[in-house]
Design a protein around this motif. Structure first.
Motif, PDB file in Angstrom:
ATOM      1  N   VAL A 275       0.820  -1.206   0.000  1.00 58.22           N
ATOM      2  CA  VAL A 275       0.000   0.000   0.000  1.00 58.22           C
ATOM      3  C   VAL A 275       0.862   1.268   0.000  1.00 58.22           C
ATOM      4  CG1 VAL A 275      -1.834   1.274   1.166  1.00 58.22           C
ATOM      5  CG2 VAL A 275      -1.811  -1.225   1.246  1.00 58.22           C
ATOM      6  N   LEU A 276       0.607   2.112  -0.982  1.00 63.10           N
ATOM      7  CA  LEU A 276       1.277   3.419  -1.044  1.00 63.10           C
ATOM      8  C   LEU A 276       0.348   4.463  -0.418  1.00 63.10           C
ATOM      9  CD1 LEU A 276       2.396   3.032  -4.770  1.00 63.10           C
ATOM     10  CD2 LEU A 276       3.869   2.821  -2.758  1.00 63.10           C
ATOM     11  N   ASN A 277       0.850   5.688  -0.262  1.00 63.33           N
ATOM     12  CA  ASN A 277      -0.017   6.730   0.291  1.00 63.33           C
ATOM     13  C   ASN A 277      -0.875   7.390  -0.776  1.00 63.33           C
ATOM     14  OD1 ASN A 277       0.668   6.535   2.988  1.00 63.33           O
ATOM     15  ND2 ASN A 277       2.526   7.767   2.695  1.00 63.33           N
ATOM     16  N   GLY A 278      -0.484   7.164  -2.024  1.00 62.04           N
ATOM     17  CA  GLY A 278      -1.235   7.808  -3.107  1.00 62.04           C
ATOM     18  C   GLY A 278      -0.842   7.208  -4.438  1.00 62.04           C
ATOM     19  N   GLY A 279      -1.572   7.580  -5.450  1.00 54.28           N
ATOM     20  CA  GLY A 279      -1.349   7.003  -6.773  1.00 54.28           C
ATOM     21  C   GLY A 279      -0.219   7.613  -7.572  1.00 54.28           C
ATOM     22  N   GLU A 280       0.417   8.696  -7.047  1.00 54.45           N
ATOM     23  CA  GLU A 280       1.410   9.411  -7.852  1.00 54.45           C
ATOM     24  C   GLU A 280       2.635   8.548  -8.192  1.00 54.45           C
ATOM     25  OE1 GLU A 280      -0.111  10.653  -5.189  1.00 54.45           O
ATOM     26  OE2 GLU A 280      -1.271  12.288  -6.053  1.00 54.45           O
ATOM     27  N   VAL A 281       3.129   7.809  -7.206  1.00 53.19           N
ATOM     28  CA  VAL A 281       4.306   6.957  -7.475  1.00 53.19           C
ATOM     29  C   VAL A 281       3.955   5.897  -8.517  1.00 53.19           C
ATOM     30  CG1 VAL A 281       5.771   5.188  -6.432  1.00 53.19           C
ATOM     31  CG2 VAL A 281       5.429   7.366  -5.266  1.00 53.19           C
ATOM     32  N   ALA A 282       2.735   5.356  -8.380  1.00 53.05           N
ATOM     33  CA  ALA A 282       2.274   4.362  -9.359  1.00 53.05           C
ATOM     34  C   ALA A 282       2.152   5.004 -10.742  1.00 53.05           C
ATOM     35  CB  ALA A 282       0.925   3.788  -8.917  1.00 53.05           C
ATOM     36  N   ALA A 283       1.688   6.242 -10.781  1.00 51.10           N
ATOM     37  CA  ALA A 283       1.546   6.932 -12.074  1.00 51.10           C
ATOM     38  C   ALA A 283       2.908   7.102 -12.732  1.00 51.10           C
ATOM     39  CB  ALA A 283       0.880   8.286 -11.870  1.00 51.10           C
ATOM     40  N   LEU A 284       3.916   7.502 -11.938  1.00 50.00           N
ATOM     41  CA  LEU A 284       5.274   7.661 -12.491  1.00 50.00           C
ATOM     42  C   LEU A 284       5.777   6.335 -13.067  1.00 50.00           C
ATOM     43  CD1 LEU A 284       6.949   9.889  -9.760  1.00 50.00           C
ATOM     44  CD2 LEU A 284       6.570  10.510 -12.150  1.00 50.00           C
ATOM     45  N   ALA A 285       5.559   5.269 -12.303  1.00 53.04           N
ATOM     46  CA  ALA A 285       6.035   3.952 -12.762  1.00 53.04           C
ATOM     47  C   ALA A 285       5.338   3.539 -14.049  1.00 53.04           C
ATOM     48  CB  ALA A 285       5.789   2.914 -11.668  1.00 53.04           C
ATOM     49  N   MET A 286       4.040   3.739 -14.103  1.00 52.26           N
ATOM     50  CA  MET A 286       3.296   3.307 -15.300  1.00 52.26           C
ATOM     51  C   MET A 286       3.625   4.187 -16.504  1.00 52.26           C
ATOM     52  SD  MET A 286      -0.355   1.954 -13.853  1.00 52.26           S
ATOM     53  CE  MET A 286      -0.873   3.467 -13.043  1.00 52.26           C
ATOM     54  N   ILE A 287       3.789   5.490 -16.277  1.00 56.62           N
ATOM     55  CA  ILE A 287       4.144   6.371 -17.401  1.00 56.62           C
ATOM     56  C   ILE A 287       5.508   5.970 -17.962  1.00 56.62           C
ATOM     57  CG2 ILE A 287       4.812   8.734 -18.009  1.00 56.62           C
ATOM     58  CD1 ILE A 287       2.590   9.667 -16.069  1.00 56.62           C
ATOM     59  N   GLU A 288       6.439   5.630 -17.070  1.00 55.60           N
ATOM     60  CA  GLU A 288       7.763   5.212 -17.557  1.00 55.60           C
ATOM     61  C   GLU A 288       7.667   3.870 -18.295  1.00 55.60           C
ATOM     62  OE1 GLU A 288      11.142   6.259 -15.448  1.00 55.60           O
ATOM     63  OE2 GLU A 288      12.233   4.395 -15.847  1.00 55.60           O
ATOM     64  N   ALA A 289       6.952   2.919 -17.685  1.00 51.25           N
ATOM     65  CA  ALA A 289       6.868   1.569 -18.283  1.00 51.25           C
ATOM     66  C   ALA A 289       6.180   1.613 -19.649  1.00 51.25           C
ATOM     67  CB  ALA A 289       6.105   0.630 -17.342  1.00 51.25           C
ATOM     68  N   VAL A 290       5.158   2.452 -19.774  1.00 49.02           N
ATOM     69  CA  VAL A 290       4.419   2.559 -21.043  1.00 49.02           C
ATOM     70  C   VAL A 290       5.161   3.471 -22.016  1.00 49.02           C
ATOM     71  CG1 VAL A 290       2.251   3.340 -22.120  1.00 49.02           C
ATOM     72  CG2 VAL A 290       2.202   2.106 -19.926  1.00 49.02           C
ATOM     73  N   GLY A 291       5.589   4.643 -21.504  1.00 52.68           N
ATOM     74  CA  GLY A 291       6.225   5.638 -22.371  1.00 52.68           C
ATOM     75  C   GLY A 291       7.445   5.095 -23.092  1.00 52.68           C
ATOM     76  N   ARG A 292       8.245   4.256 -22.397  1.00 56.47           N
ATOM     77  CA  ARG A 292       9.479   3.755 -23.006  1.00 56.47           C
ATOM     78  C   ARG A 292       9.199   2.773 -24.147  1.00 56.47           C
ATOM     79  NH1 ARG A 292      11.361  -1.078 -20.970  1.00 56.47           N
ATOM     80  NH2 ARG A 292      13.527  -0.430 -21.131  1.00 56.47           N
ATOM     81  N   LEU A 293       7.967   2.276 -24.211  1.00 52.00           N
ATOM     82  CA  LEU A 293       7.610   1.331 -25.283  1.00 52.00           C
ATOM     83  C   LEU A 293       7.055   2.051 -26.511  1.00 52.00           C
ATOM     84  CD1 LEU A 293       5.927  -1.518 -23.186  1.00 52.00           C
ATOM     85  CD2 LEU A 293       8.291  -1.385 -24.032  1.00 52.00           C
ATOM     86  N   VAL A 294       6.845   3.362 -26.387  1.00 49.50           N
ATOM     87  CA  VAL A 294       6.339   4.123 -27.535  1.00 49.50           C
ATOM     88  C   VAL A 294       7.473   4.222 -28.558  1.00 49.50           C
ATOM     89  CG1 VAL A 294       5.529   6.395 -28.317  1.00 49.50           C
ATOM     90  CG2 VAL A 294       4.660   5.413 -26.168  1.00 49.50           C
ATOM     91  N   PRO A 295       7.215   3.835 -29.808  1.00 53.42           N
ATOM     92  CA  PRO A 295       8.268   3.841 -30.823  1.00 53.42           C
ATOM     93  C   PRO A 295       9.027   5.173 -30.867  1.00 53.42           C
ATOM     94  CG  PRO A 295       6.276   2.813 -31.686  1.00 53.42           C
ATOM     95  CD  PRO A 295       5.917   3.381 -30.338  1.00 53.42           C
ATOM     96  N   GLY A 296      10.356   5.063 -30.822  1.00 54.82           N
ATOM     97  CA  GLY A 296      11.193   6.263 -30.932  1.00 54.82           C
ATOM     98  C   GLY A 296      11.657   6.802 -29.599  1.00 54.82           C
ATOM     99  N   VAL A 297      11.005   6.369 -28.497  1.00 56.10           N
ATOM    100  CA  VAL A 297      11.392   6.927 -27.187  1.00 56.10           C
ATOM    101  C   VAL A 297      12.722   6.355 -26.730  1.00 56.10           C
ATOM    102  CG1 VAL A 297      10.771   6.999 -24.744  1.00 56.10           C
ATOM    103  CG2 VAL A 297       9.023   7.420 -26.496  1.00 56.10           C
ATOM    104  N   VAL A 298      12.874   5.043 -26.874  1.00 55.12           N
ATOM    105  CA  VAL A 298      14.153   4.412 -26.505  1.00 55.12           C
ATOM    106  C   VAL A 298      15.017   4.318 -27.765  1.00 55.12           C
ATOM    107  CG1 VAL A 298      15.206   2.236 -25.769  1.00 55.12           C
ATOM    108  CG2 VAL A 298      13.205   3.129 -24.566  1.00 55.12           C
ATOM    109  N   GLY A 299      16.250   4.837 -27.661  1.00 53.73           N
ATOM    110  CA  GLY A 299      17.121   4.950 -28.847  1.00 53.73           C
ATOM    111  C   GLY A 299      17.233   3.656 -29.626  1.00 53.73           C
TER     112      GLY A 299
END
Ligand SMILES: Nc1cc(-c2cccs2)n[nH]1
Length: 238
Positions: free
Chosen positions: A144-168
């Motif tokens: 249990v976290l105190n809020g969803g923000e840490v989870a949001a950061l993790a999910m944005i990173e996990a998803v964002g890095r899979l967007v074509p062109g984001v990872v070199g």
């Protein structure tokens, strides 16, 4: 791909400006917009919570500010989005977030994330939001976290890095843990002998076939030893 995050702590998401996603944002591959839930309140104290019906400790997040914030987010949808946006709601009581879900979300045009705090968000918000979003309640893990923000950061990173062109180098996305259901193999670099500990000789052999076989064996051995749940799910003999 556009992310919209609604939170009472917008500064929590500022780190996205400096991480890998900072460049992706500057290059227009990924767009992250953060909204302060309190901007959707109209009382002097910018109230976002109240006491729970039925009693109990803690406070519950009021539904109306969330509805106003999410209507605002929905109106920001990319013009060419041919689909309903996804609304991710981090919560310990959600479906498990996974690499598979990250891959699925990386195909979407617009992902919104509702960061709850306190004892949670009034449940009626999720039913209401179904009219505008594909609502997915998602857990990062059984803690249990105190809020969803840490989870949001993790999910944005996990998803964002899979967007074509984001990872070199897209090849680096292939042999990662969980990409093929197995944990990743161990990696080594110079020096070959470090404080009396040597790099496995096969990796110095130059025999690419042997290296590939050794790495696969390491993946299987690690997965069986560290994650019997994944090993069973792969249907391998126990
Ligand atoms: N997996 C997970 C999510 C959360 C929270 C989300 C929002 C408040 S607490 N804790 N653990």
């Amino acid at each position: 791909m556009r992310f919209d995050v609604v939170t009472i702590f917008p500064e929590y998401l500022a780190v996205l400006d400096v991480s890998l996603l900072g460049r992706a944002r500057r290059e227009g591959l990924v767009d992250v917009h953060v909204h302060d839930l309190r901007d959707f309140t109209f009382d002097r104290h910018r109230t976002v919570d109240d006491t729970p019906y039925g009693g109990g400790a803690g406070m519950v997040m009021k539904p109306e500010p969330w509805a106003l914030a999410l209507e605002h987010v929905f109106a920001q949808a990319p013009a060419d989005a041919g689909e309903r946006p996804v609304l991710l709601v981090p919560t310990p009581s959600g479906e498990r977030f996974s690499q598979g879900l990250a891959r699925e979300l990386a195909q979407r045009e617009h992902v919104a994330i509702a960061c709850g705090r306190y004892e949670g968000i009034d449940e009626r918000v999720f039913g209401w939001a179904e009219e505008l979003f594909e609502v997915r309640l998602v857990s990062l893990g059984d803690y249990v976290l105190n809020g969803g923000e840490v989870a949001a950061l993790a999910m944005i990173e996990a998803v964002g890095r899979l967007v074509p062109g984001v990872v070199g180098n897209p090849a680096s996305l292939v042999e990662e843990s969980h990409e093929d259901g197995l944990l990743e193999y161990p990696v080594y670099t110079k020096p070959a002998d470090w404080r009396g500990r040597e790099v496995p000789p096969v990796l110095l052999s130059g025999d690419h076939g042997k290296v590939a076989a050794w790495r696969r064996a390491q993946q299987e051995e690690r997965t069986r030893a560290r994650r019997p749940d994944l090993w069973e799910a792969l249907g391998r003999d126990g």
